[in-house]
Design a protein around this motif. Structure first.
Motif, PDB file in Angstrom:
ATOM      1  N   HIS A   1      69.589  13.182  30.611  1.00 52.92           N
ATOM      2  CA  HIS A   1      70.407  12.180  29.922  1.00 52.92           C
ATOM      3  C   HIS A   1      71.491  11.715  30.900  1.00 52.92           C
ATOM      4  O   HIS A   1      72.146  12.527  31.557  1.00 52.92           O
TER       5      HIS A   1
ATOM      6  N   ARG B   1      90.331   4.328  26.301  1.00 54.38           N
ATOM      7  CA  ARG B   1      89.826   4.208  27.681  1.00 54.38           C
ATOM      8  C   ARG B   1      89.099   5.463  28.145  1.00 54.38           C
ATOM      9  O   ARG B   1      88.333   5.422  29.104  1.00 54.38           O
ATOM     10  N   GLY B   2      89.332   6.583  27.448  1.00 53.43           N
ATOM     11  CA  GLY B   2      88.670   7.829  27.837  1.00 53.43           C
ATOM     12  C   GLY B   2      87.201   7.876  27.458  1.00 53.43           C
ATOM     13  O   GLY B   2      86.442   8.706  27.970  1.00 53.43           O
TER      14      GLY B   2
ATOM     15  N   ASN C   1      75.953   5.128  30.098  1.00 58.37           N
ATOM     16  CA  ASN C   1      75.403   6.137  29.182  1.00 58.37           C
ATOM     17  C   ASN C   1      74.865   5.422  27.940  1.00 58.37           C
ATOM     18  O   ASN C   1      75.639   4.941  27.113  1.00 58.37           O
TER      19      ASN C   1
ATOM     20  N   GLY D   1      86.444  14.324  26.010  1.00 60.76           N
ATOM     21  CA  GLY D   1      85.647  14.225  27.232  1.00 60.76           C
ATOM     22  C   GLY D   1      85.574  15.492  28.050  1.00 60.76           C
ATOM     23  O   GLY D   1      84.507  15.926  28.473  1.00 60.76           O
ATOM     24  N   ARG D   2      86.736  16.115  28.255  1.00 63.00           N
ATOM     25  CA  ARG D   2      86.783  17.274  29.162  1.00 63.00           C
ATOM     26  C   ARG D   2      85.947  18.436  28.621  1.00 63.00           C
ATOM     27  O   ARG D   2      85.142  19.044  29.333  1.00 63.00           O
TER      28      ARG D   2
ATOM     29  N   TRP E   1      88.588   4.191  39.294  1.00 63.04           N
ATOM     30  CA  TRP E   1      88.689   5.360  38.406  1.00 63.04           C
ATOM     31  C   TRP E   1      87.335   5.634  37.756  1.00 63.04           C
ATOM     32  O   TRP E   1      86.839   6.771  37.769  1.00 63.04           O
TER      33      TRP E   1
ATOM     34  N   ILE F   1      78.411  15.569  36.119  1.00 61.76           N
ATOM     35  CA  ILE F   1      77.832  16.585  35.225  1.00 61.76           C
ATOM     36  C   ILE F   1      76.443  16.942  35.717  1.00 61.76           C
ATOM     37  O   ILE F   1      76.086  18.114  35.894  1.00 61.76           O
TER      38      ILE F   1
ATOM     39  N   ARG G   1      84.968   8.955  38.650  1.00 57.10           N
ATOM     40  CA  ARG G   1      84.859  10.009  37.630  1.00 57.10           C
ATOM     41  C   ARG G   1      83.478  10.100  36.983  1.00 57.10           C
ATOM     42  O   ARG G   1      83.142  11.127  36.405  1.00 57.10           O
TER      43      ARG G   1
ATOM     44  N   CYS H   1      72.684  11.858  21.942  1.00 57.20           N
ATOM     45  CA  CYS H   1      72.114  11.728  23.298  1.00 57.20           C
ATOM     46  C   CYS H   1      70.886  12.602  23.545  1.00 57.20           C
ATOM     47  O   CYS H   1      70.160  12.401  24.515  1.00 57.20           O
TER      48      CYS H   1
ATOM     49  N   THR I   1      92.292   0.541  32.969  1.00 56.31           N
ATOM     50  CA  THR I   1      91.420   1.340  33.820  1.00 56.31           C
ATOM     51  C   THR I   1      91.107   0.545  35.078  1.00 56.31           C
ATOM     52  O   THR I   1      91.644  -0.540  35.285  1.00 56.31           O
TER      53      THR I   1
ATOM     54  N   ALA J   1      74.570  11.050  31.431  1.00 56.74           N
ATOM     55  CA  ALA J   1      75.916  11.210  30.859  1.00 56.74           C
ATOM     56  C   ALA J   1      76.993  10.858  31.880  1.00 56.74           C
ATOM     57  O   ALA J   1      77.869  10.039  31.627  1.00 56.74           O
ATOM     58  N   ASN J   2      76.908  11.501  33.029  1.00 52.56           N
ATOM     59  CA  ASN J   2      77.943  11.376  34.049  1.00 52.56           C
ATOM     60  C   ASN J   2      77.332  11.989  35.314  1.00 52.56           C
ATOM     61  O   ASN J   2      76.799  13.097  35.268  1.00 52.56           O
TER      62      ASN J   2
END
Ligand code: UT7
Length: 313
Positions: A240, A140-141, A270, A205-206, A21, A246, A25, A101, A17, A242-243
């Motif tokens: 939370h 890695r995901g 996270n 993940g997606r 990246w 998101i 992301r 979470c 990674t 998370a990302n």
């Protein structure tokens, strides 16, 4: 927070990674990992001590400890018992909440209900995780997301100060989205489960991303409706962590501007059930969150589970 800082570049030495990246992301630059001999309950204990000292309450006055965690020290005794032991007292009710979470918002709802009903006089709610112990560093995901830390709040009855206006929790079964498959009775520990890394977090993940955006947006809109306020009246949203993408796209859907979102995942990643109380503490400590403001906490994670607390601070 644990002391050890792990950057994206550090992770790129373990999996294929890059900082570019991960940051593009997720919004994460670095995170904290606990030492090998530092456990979830140690971080939970440190957070509880700090919260109790700020609230000027003695540990022996607490009659309920709730620890939200997906990475408990043991299956039992629960992590809350470890915390009470660390504080040097006994006799309080101790429970762990296992909704990943969203654990902290579940804990806050339950703690508030206990205090409001008079079943508890003083309740400490903690979110604490050592996710580095259950992260699959061959994947890695997912391994680029998770991290360690803890945060805590003290709840007690008060007629003249803040209150939780409304809370709502929900869940749906989705094993494939986010799970730790092995270690329970369904798949007890064996050489095979260890070889397969089945005791670590497995995530799609997606799919999780898409559900999270929808749920965060729905929760923000529903909380405002049930609290009888408009999104404009929200001073802060503490989601939370998370990302970043998101959170920002969900809040765009709910008409909450980015400036009102408390985010620190760039530095901490996270931390599952710990992420909300850690972010909340930062925003209270640096003066962003003030008395009288509407503050919305929102969680989403394994289960799938979700929930929110709308607070008049
Ligand atoms: O705590 C609450 C629950 N969890 C979450 O909220 C997580 C939600 N999901 C996410 O945040 C995102 O799905 C991730 C950040 C985990 C992944 O981002 P993505 O854009 O959904 O990536 P993807 O899994 O669709 O993978 C896209 C590509 C793949 O390569 P190919 O097949 O297109 O060649 C992956 O192999 O990116 C590759 N990839 C990576 N590349 C570099 C996946 N992980 C990495 C990585 N570094 N760490």
């Amino acid at each position: 927070m644990p002391q050890r800082v792990v950057t994206n570049d550090d992770l790129s030495k373990i999996v294929d990674t890059s900082d570019e990246w991960i940051y593009s992301r997720t919004g994460i630059r670095e995170r904290r990992f606990a030492r090998d001999d530092e456990y979830t309950s140690d971080m939970a204990l440190a957070a509880a001590r700090l919260a109790l000292s700020r609230a000027e309450i003695k540990p022996s006055e607490v009659d309920y400890f709730i620890v939200a965690t997906a990475s408990p020290d043991n299956t039992f005794p629960n992590t809350a018992c470890w915390v009470q032991k660390g504080l040097g007292c006994e006799g309080a009710a101790c429970i762990d909440i296992s909704t990943a979470c969203s654990g902290f918002v579940y804990g806050l709802q339950q703690g508030a209900a206990l205090v409001n009903s008079g079943e508890s006089q003083i309740c400490v709610v903690i979110g604490a995780e050592k996710l580095s112990a259950i992260t699959n560093f061959k994947d890695r995901g997912s391994c680029i997301l998770f991290a360690d830390g803890a945060g805590a709040v003290v709840l007690r009855r008060s007629l003249d100060k803040g209150r939780i206006v409304c809370s709502r929790m929900g869940s749906a079964f989705d094993f494939d989205a986010l799970a730790v498959p092995a270690g329970g009775c369904r798949m007890p520990a064996s050489y095979q489960t260890v070889d397969e890394g089945a005791h670590k977090i497995a995530m799609k993940g997606r799919a999780t991303y898409q559900t999270a955006v929808r749920k965060f947006a729905e929760m923000a809109m529903e909380a405002c409706k049930r609290g009888n306020i408009t999104p404009d009246q929200l001073s802060w949203v503490v989601p939370h962590q998370a990302n970043e993408h998101i959170i920002v796209s969900a809040m765009e859907r709910a008409n909450v501007p980015k400036e009102k979102i408390v985010m620190n995942l760039e530095r901490y990643g996270n931390t599952s059930s710990a992420s909300i109380p850690i972010a909340l503490d930062e925003a209270v400590s640096d003066g962003r969150i003030q008395r009288g403001q509407y503050v919305l906490l929102m969680g989403f994670g394994g289960g799938l589970s979700w929930g929110y607390n709308l607070i008049k601070w």
